[in-house]
Design an enzyme around this catalytic site. Structure first.
Site, PDB file in Angstrom:
ATOM      1  CE1 TYR A 153      -3.442  -2.513  -0.180  1.00 49.78           C
ATOM      2  CE2 TYR A 153      -4.013  -2.059   2.104  1.00 49.78           C
ATOM      3  CZ  TYR A 153      -4.257  -2.726   0.923  1.00 49.78           C
ATOM      4  OH  TYR A 153      -5.317  -3.597   0.836  1.00 49.78           O
ATOM      5  CG  LEU A 203     -19.080   2.202   0.387  1.00 45.87           C
ATOM      6  CD1 LEU A 203     -18.712   3.553   0.980  1.00 45.87           C
ATOM      7  CD2 LEU A 203     -20.587   1.961   0.526  1.00 45.87           C
ATOM      8  N   GLY A 204     -17.897  -0.199  -3.755  1.00 49.45           N
ATOM      9  CA  GLY A 204     -17.529  -0.209  -5.170  1.00 49.45           C
ATOM     10  C   GLY A 204     -16.499   0.838  -5.518  1.00 49.45           C
ATOM     11  NE  ARG A 259     -16.690   0.619  -9.455  1.00 51.24           N
ATOM     12  CZ  ARG A 259     -17.309  -0.528  -9.726  1.00 51.24           C
ATOM     13  NH1 ARG A 259     -18.122  -0.628 -10.774  1.00 51.24           N
ATOM     14  NH2 ARG A 259     -17.132  -1.582  -8.946  1.00 51.24           N
TER      15      ARG A 259
END
Length: 304
Positions: free
Chosen positions: A61, A218-219, A222
């Protein structure tokens, strides 16, 4: 900070797995939030106030920088380590200035790489153990026996307390789980990514009594974009949000957590307000009608 709901509860991911907070704070974008060390520490403290005590990392990350940023904040208050759970992942090799020896993006689940990654993560996070280590992605060259032996050695050394995987298929999970007890499989799932509902991932984990962790619930944001393709889904979520008096974020997290495999969704925001909305989902149970209205909107059709 004043909380408007009970703290997020802790749950065990399996019979012998770690006790993690029901909602997990994702640190993937920590480097993008441009927070000074004291502000990073304040974010950790506010998550703990909400009952979110588990923090999800991976060695890669921020191009290998995020664990160090988190560890720098944790060093300001070392006693806080006893109040939180640290999750990290390894197995992906990025081409990065931080790893000049990497000539190509690849996977490496060899004993040497896993062990070296753990030592690097411990150093960066400024801790002497990980609560949970995950293999980040299945490696075409992975040797299940070698991974199991490496996990056992790391556990015996006290470097890692529990182990799992990420993005594994049901079969891949069960192959390794037969050799070494796995605590979770971290997979992508949201109303925009429904594959684990239908490819036996969730069924298999429920059968094994292992709770999945969920990334991108939460996509990747998107769900909130003005995309005509997802307009019916946004409408359905807005309807349920109005019926329950809760924000859409809370509704989505509650929809995910209502699955019987007991998923632990991971937040992706650095805003404490958004994290609090996710934590509030632990108090919300949708009606079966509401749950299927969201599924219908997500798939674009009624169930068969």
């Amino acid at each position: 900070m004043t909380t408007l709901h009970a703290p997020c509860p802790a749950v065990r991911t399996s019979d012998q797995g770690p006790a993690l907070s029901r909602v997990v704070a994702g640190m993937w974008r920590l480097g993008e939030w441009n927070l000074a060390p004291q502000a990073r520490l304040a974010l950790i403290e506010r998550c703990i106030e909400l009952g979110i005590t588990t923090f999800d990392h991976a060695d890669i990350y921020g191009h290998y920088s995020v664990e160090g940023l988190f560890g720098e904040a944790l060093a300001l208050q070392p006693a806080m380590r006893q109040r939180i759970q640290l999750v990290s992942k390894c197995g992906i090799q990025l081409v990065s200035k931080a790893r000049p020896q990497h000539a190509i993006k690849a996977y490496d689940t060899s004993a040497e790489h896993i062990t070296a990654s753990v030592h690097n993560s411990l150093r960066e996070l400024q801790t002497d153990y990980l609560d949970l280590l995950l293999i980040h992605r299945p490696d075409p060259l992975m040797d299940f026996d070698e991974i199991a032996e490496t996990f056992e050695a790391l556990r015996e050394a006290g470097k890692v307390r529990h182990f799992g995987v990420s993005n594994f298929t049901r079969h891949q999970f069960e192959c390794l789980h037969r050799r070494f007890p796995l605590a979770t499989n971290q997979v992508e799932f949201s109303p925009l990514q429904l594959a684990p509902l239908y490819d036996e991932t969730f069924d298999g984990l429920q059968d094994q009594r292992v709770a999945p962790m969920i990334w991108s619930p939460l996509g990747g944001g998107r769900l909130f974009r003005d995309d005509p393709a997802s307009a019916p889904l946004r409408t359905a979520l807005g309807k349920v949000a109005a019926e329950t008096g809760r924000p859409v974020t809370t509704v989505v997290f509650a929809w995910i957590m209502q699955l019987p495999c007991a998923p632990l969704p991971i937040t992706g925001s650095g805003r404490i307000e958004a994290i609090a909305e996710a934590a509030a989902a632990t108090e919300l149970k949708l009606t079966r009608t509401q749950w299927f209205e969201i599924l219908r909107a997500a798939t674009g059709h009624d169930v068969p």
